[in-house]
Scaffold this motif. Structure first.
Motif, PDB file in Angstrom:
ATOM      1  N   ASN A 333      36.262  38.170  59.145  1.00 23.32           N
ATOM      2  CA  ASN A 333      36.012  39.474  58.150  1.00 23.32           C
ATOM      3  C   ASN A 333      35.972  38.336  56.695  1.00 23.32           C
ATOM      4  N   PRO A 334      35.610  39.422  56.033  1.00 21.01           N
ATOM      5  CA  PRO A 334      35.235  39.167  54.601  1.00 21.01           C
ATOM      6  C   PRO A 334      36.281  39.083  54.066  1.00 21.01           C
ATOM      7  N   THR A 335      37.171  38.489  53.017  1.00 18.02           N
ATOM      8  CA  THR A 335      38.174  38.187  52.391  1.00 18.02           C
ATOM      9  C   THR A 335      38.480  38.632  51.030  1.00 18.02           C
ATOM     10  N   ASN A 336      39.716  39.747  51.372  1.00 23.86           N
ATOM     11  CA  ASN A 336      40.341  40.327  49.888  1.00 23.86           C
ATOM     12  C   ASN A 336      41.151  39.324  48.828  1.00 23.86           C
ATOM     13  N   LEU A 337      40.361  39.507  48.086  1.00 25.25           N
ATOM     14  CA  LEU A 337      40.651  38.935  47.024  1.00 25.25           C
ATOM     15  C   LEU A 337      41.841  39.291  46.464  1.00 25.25           C
ATOM     16  N   PRO A 338      43.126  38.826  46.052  1.00 27.90           N
ATOM     17  CA  PRO A 338      44.125  38.731  44.634  1.00 27.90           C
ATOM     18  C   PRO A 338      43.832  38.997  43.640  1.00 27.90           C
ATOM     19  N   PHE A 339      44.261  39.368  42.442  1.00 26.11           N
ATOM     20  CA  PHE A 339      44.285  39.463  41.288  1.00 26.11           C
ATOM     21  C   PHE A 339      45.764  39.241  40.528  1.00 26.11           C
ATOM     22  N   TYR A 340      45.983  38.320  39.537  1.00 30.73           N
ATOM     23  CA  TYR A 340      46.922  37.675  39.333  1.00 30.73           C
ATOM     24  C   TYR A 340      47.171  38.378  37.614  1.00 30.73           C
ATOM     25  N   THR A 341      48.108  38.582  36.670  1.00 27.51           N
ATOM     26  CA  THR A 341      47.987  38.561  35.383  1.00 27.51           C
ATOM     27  C   THR A 341      49.221  37.463  35.090  1.00 27.51           C
ATOM     28  N   LEU A 342      49.075  36.452  34.295  1.00 28.90           N
ATOM     29  CA  LEU A 342      49.696  35.035  33.624  1.00 28.90           C
ATOM     30  C   LEU A 342      50.473  35.544  32.262  1.00 28.90           C
ATOM     31  N   TRP A 343      51.640  35.351  32.636  1.00 28.43           N
ATOM     32  CA  TRP A 343      52.483  35.260  31.677  1.00 28.43           C
ATOM     33  C   TRP A 343      53.035  34.298  30.892  1.00 28.43           C
ATOM     34  N   THR A 344      52.579  34.253  29.516  1.00 25.63           N
ATOM     35  CA  THR A 344      53.414  33.296  28.514  1.00 25.63           C
ATOM     36  C   THR A 344      54.833  32.715  29.123  1.00 25.63           C
ATOM     37  N   LYS A 361      60.864  29.242  32.448  1.00 21.73           N
ATOM     38  CA  LYS A 361      60.593  30.599  33.292  1.00 21.73           C
ATOM     39  C   LYS A 361      59.048  31.020  32.865  1.00 21.73           C
ATOM     40  N   GLN A 362      58.492  31.562  34.216  1.00 24.45           N
ATOM     41  CA  GLN A 362      57.271  31.402  34.715  1.00 24.45           C
ATOM     42  C   GLN A 362      57.281  33.300  35.216  1.00 24.45           C
ATOM     43  N   GLN A 363      56.583  33.697  34.067  1.00 20.48           N
ATOM     44  CA  GLN A 363      56.054  35.298  35.229  1.00 20.48           C
ATOM     45  C   GLN A 363      55.295  35.107  35.606  1.00 20.48           C
ATOM     46  N   ILE A 364      54.124  35.711  36.821  1.00 22.84           N
ATOM     47  CA  ILE A 364      53.276  36.031  37.511  1.00 22.84           C
ATOM     48  C   ILE A 364      53.352  37.243  38.221  1.00 22.84           C
ATOM     49  N   THR A 365      52.510  38.164  37.899  1.00 21.69           N
ATOM     50  CA  THR A 365      52.461  39.703  38.693  1.00 21.69           C
ATOM     51  C   THR A 365      51.212  39.953  39.165  1.00 21.69           C
ATOM     52  N   ASN A 366      51.627  39.935  40.019  1.00 24.25           N
ATOM     53  CA  ASN A 366      50.323  40.564  41.910  1.00 24.25           C
ATOM     54  C   ASN A 366      49.648  41.509  41.132  1.00 24.25           C
ATOM     55  N   ASP A 367      48.667  41.921  40.663  1.00 18.99           N
ATOM     56  CA  ASP A 367      48.547  43.419  40.386  1.00 18.99           C
ATOM     57  C   ASP A 367      47.387  44.394  41.220  1.00 18.99           C
ATOM     58  N   SER A 368      47.409  43.081  42.801  1.00 18.01           N
ATOM     59  CA  SER A 368      45.996  43.519  43.468  1.00 18.01           C
ATOM     60  C   SER A 368      46.928  44.721  45.114  1.00 18.01           C
ATOM     61  N   ASP A 369      46.085  45.024  45.563  1.00 18.80           N
ATOM     62  CA  ASP A 369      46.936  45.393  46.855  1.00 18.80           C
ATOM     63  C   ASP A 369      46.732  45.043  48.271  1.00 18.80           C
ATOM     64  N   TYR A 370      46.388  43.757  47.679  1.00 21.37           N
ATOM     65  CA  TYR A 370      47.001  42.238  48.301  1.00 21.37           C
ATOM     66  C   TYR A 370      47.709  40.895  48.480  1.00 21.37           C
ATOM     67  N   GLU A 402      54.170  43.116  43.013  1.00 20.65           N
ATOM     68  CA  GLU A 402      54.400  42.020  43.000  1.00 20.65           C
ATOM     69  C   GLU A 402      55.082  41.011  42.359  1.00 20.65           C
ATOM     70  N   THR A 403      56.014  41.044  41.139  1.00 20.40           N
ATOM     71  CA  THR A 403      56.529  40.391  40.295  1.00 20.40           C
ATOM     72  C   THR A 403      57.421  39.107  39.899  1.00 20.40           C
ATOM     73  N   VAL A 404      57.271  38.177  40.353  1.00 26.26           N
ATOM     74  CA  VAL A 404      57.982  36.938  39.896  1.00 26.26           C
ATOM     75  C   VAL A 404      58.071  36.162  39.174  1.00 26.26           C
ATOM     76  N   ASN A 405      59.635  36.318  38.737  1.00 23.89           N
ATOM     77  CA  ASN A 405      60.409  35.138  37.563  1.00 23.89           C
ATOM     78  C   ASN A 405      60.580  33.742  38.462  1.00 23.89           C
ATOM     79  N   LEU A 406      59.641  32.412  38.141  1.00 23.28           N
ATOM     80  CA  LEU A 406      60.129  30.807  38.821  1.00 23.28           C
ATOM     81  C   LEU A 406      60.976  30.754  37.585  1.00 23.28           C
ATOM     82  N   VAL A 407      62.482  30.613  37.982  1.00 21.47           N
ATOM     83  CA  VAL A 407      63.651  29.660  37.090  1.00 21.47           C
ATOM     84  C   VAL A 407      63.663  28.339  36.737  1.00 21.47           C
TER      85      VAL A 407
END
Length: 644
Positions: A333-344, A361-370, A402-407
């Motif tokens: 099947n075609p690939t569902n592509l997520p997209f992210y916001t990369l915080w400072t 601390k690096q915060q990343i948000t997956n703004d997509s439905d995948y 989901e948003t994760v904060n990598l510490v």
């Protein structure tokens, strides 16, 4: 009628018996009037076989004959360490063949006909390879050194030339091929047929599958851990081959792309991304280095034999405690592509008594439905240490919305954090986030290292409105000046399969051209429109809605062009050559007013730079940027207003 039986007896002057030391997938027979020059290094014989009369190089290397074995040993160790694979054979030969001998790029393997077990078939007198022009290269080494005010001995020049020649066998790609059309630039490369990786992998291992014949190529590319196009190629092209592959995978199934001749040049990128993404959860479970070592161990147990892909996935799945078969169903099947916001990234230096650490601390948000997976790499000046630390480069799983904060906690301050979003809609797919501001605190508890799930994340800042060039309803461009039938025809036949193009900093496009760069503004797509300077006849316009009347600060997102990065103040290339040489000219229209505004890119920092302060009523503010500047290029990116 009886016929007399005729028996022909053939007498051989010599009988040659060839026996291989190992099982081999091919036997190559080459017959010619050859001369052999060889040297033994660590129980392996390295040879050059040239046609008699074609030895143009030996005399030039006479001064370093005693040094050649150590140079070969060093290059061999470097290649083996780079891929964590061994060269198994007891011989390696470079064999001269007629110049018209040609090899073809293959879909299912990196090995071309010029690469055979234990040998490389090299064009006559190295006539097609600049690296083989020994005399010119030695002379050039001396000339370049003299221009830099240095002296290079004959021996040093010969050693550098030899290493340059040997590096030919380490390069994955050929030399750059440049093309340009009305300011839009494209750089392409092809596979280097002399790349030695098949000697380490293809002639030792074979992974096969009746359903997925591409499986061996997938493992081959995964083990190379090859990064995408160099940063220079990506910036010049405006979009990388991996990013093109992502956009194609969103439209077509993997199986269909494998047989798509139109985009065959991207097949390696597509296959490499699929392999990386297939094994990313396993790397997340047990670590990237550990998982790759496990894969190599399984291959080593099946050296010089065929290994079924499905069995390999079973074995690796047990090691990583993971089901590696289910993801293959999605390849239809075609690939569902997520997209992210990369915080400072945030870095805090904490000093407690005699202990000093850096909390990152690096915060990343997956703004997509995948659900998605990203690769996070923390880089240090000169490297953190010689000891392998799995925290420096690892895969991170991020669920939809989901948003994760990598510490993480380190003994020294990182230089930057590189985040590769792998298979995603993000452009660029790989972003380098520099560490600029470090907060210093004393006598404070140190955060626990782990990945935190963050709730109630919002991007909106009260009283702030941003309009980006990707907003088709609030951003518009002037019509290009097209004169004559040829430019109109070129517009119709131009390749528009991908929205984003490359631009040349020294020969910018004559019409607004959309490109991407990690220093542009953008939530998921960091893009901007670029055009050559002019008389002001070309404009970019932003329409900013104002919901509440009040005093606002107006900002423009600054990207410094290459001419300023090199310390140039204008077209003449002299720093500070005159007032206004590095200015962009704007018009701000509001409440039936029109005001001029300027930004000096030489004095401004990259990022948000203030255009001025204004009182706006609850209406629409129009900001217009023209191409009237003394800089070579104008970049139209994003504007914002912030209520005081």
């Amino acid at each position: 009628q009886n016929r007399e039986k005729i028996v022909t007896t053939i007498t051989y002057d010599s009988i040659f018996v060839y026996e291989t030391d190992f099982l081999t997938p091919a036997i190559t027979l080459i017959i010619g009037d050859y001369e052999q020059k060889s040297v033994e290094v660590d129980d392996a014989v390295f040879s050059i076989w040239n046609i008699k009369g074609n030895d143009y190089f030996s005399e030039l290397f006479n001064s370093i004959v005693d040094t050649i074995p150590s140079q070969i040993r060093e290059r061999r160790r470097a290649i083996e360490m780079n891929y964590s694979l061994d060269y198994s054979f007891n011989r390696f030969s470079i064999i001269e063949v007629p110049v018209q001998f040609y090899s073809y790029i293959r879909t299912w393997t990196q090995a071309q006909e010029v690469m055979q077990p234990e040998m490389v078939l090299f064009p006559e007198k190295g006539s097609l390879m600049n690296e083989a022009d020994v005399e010119s290269n030695i002379r050039n080494e001396k000339t370049w050194a003299q221009r830099g005010g240095r002296e290079v001995s004959d021996e040093d020049a010969a050693i550098r030339t030899l290493n340059r020649f040997m590096y030919l066998f380490e390069r994955t790609q050929s030399n750059f091929d440049w093309s340009q059309e009305r300011g839009a630039v494209n750089i392409t490369t092809t596979s280097n047929p002399f790349f030695l990786f098949p000697q380490l992998y293809n002639f030792r291992y074979n992974v096969f599958s009746s359903e997925w014949p591409v499986s061996n190529r997938l493992i081959e590319l995964y083990l190379q851990d090859k990064t995408d196009d160099s940063n220079q190629i990506r910036q010049m092209n405006g979009i990388s081959n991996n990013e093109k592959a992502n956009l194609l995978m969103e439209q077509y199934p993997f199986k269909e792309l494998l047989s798509n001749m139109e985009h065959r040049d991207l097949l390696d990128n597509i296959t490499s991304l699929k392999g990386s993404y297939l094994f990313a959860p396993a790397e997340h479970n047990i670590g990237s280095g550990e998982y790759r070592d496990s894969l190599r161990a399984v291959l080593e147990r099946n050296i010089f034999s065929n290994l079924r892909f499905e069995y390999l996935l079973d074995t690796l799945g047990v090691i990583a405690d993971l089901d590696l078969h289910t993801p293959l169903k999605e390849w239809n099947n075609p690939t569902n592509l997520p997209f992210y916001t990369l915080w400072t990234p945030e870095v805090t230096q904490i000093t407690n008594r005699d202990k000093e650490v850096y909390v990152v601390k690096q915060q990343i948000t997956n703004d997509s439905d995948y659900d998605g997976m990203v690769d996070v790499e923390v880089n240090f000046r000169g490297g953190q240490s010689n000891i392998y630390d799995p925290r420096e480069k690892r895969k991170v799983s991020i669920k939809a919305h989901e948003t994760v904060n990598l510490v993480s906690v380190w003994d020294e301050a990182p230089r930057n954090i590189n985040i590769n979003t792998l298979i995603s809609e993000n452009l660029p797919a790989s972003i380098n986030l520099p560490i600029n501001d470090i907060v210093r605190e004393r006598n404070k508890p140190i955060d626990e290292e782990r990945d935190y799930i963050v709730g109630n994340v919002t991007y909106e800042t009260l009283g702030e409105v941003i309009v980006d060039n990707e907003d088709s309803t609030l951003f518009m461009l002037s019509e290009p000046d097209v004169v004559g039938l040829l430019p109109q025809w070129l517009d119709r036949v131009g390749d528009d399969s991908f929205r984003y193009s490359g631009v040349s900093p020294w020969r910018p496009p004559l019409q607004w051209t959309l490109t991407t760069h990690d220093k542009y503004y953008g939530a998921h797509i960091r893009s901007a429109y670029v055009i050559k300077n002019g008389s002001g006849n070309q404009t970019a316009t932003w329409k900013i809605p104002v919901e509440v009347a009040g005093q606002y600060d107006l900002f423009y997102w600054v990207y410094k062009p290459d001419e300023l990065r090199r310390g140039r103040g204008g077209r003449r290339g002299r720093r500070g050559s005159g007032r206004g040489d590095a200015e962009y000219h704007f018009k701000v229209k509001y409440d039936e007013h029109e005001e001029n505004a300027y930004i000096d890119l030489q004095q401004s920092e990259e990022g948000w730079s203030e255009l001025g302060s204004y009182f706006f009523s609850n209406d629409t503010v129009v900001v217009v940027l023209s191409n009237d500047t003394k800089l070579r290029v104008v970049t139209a990116d994003a504007v914002k207003i912030v209520k005081r």
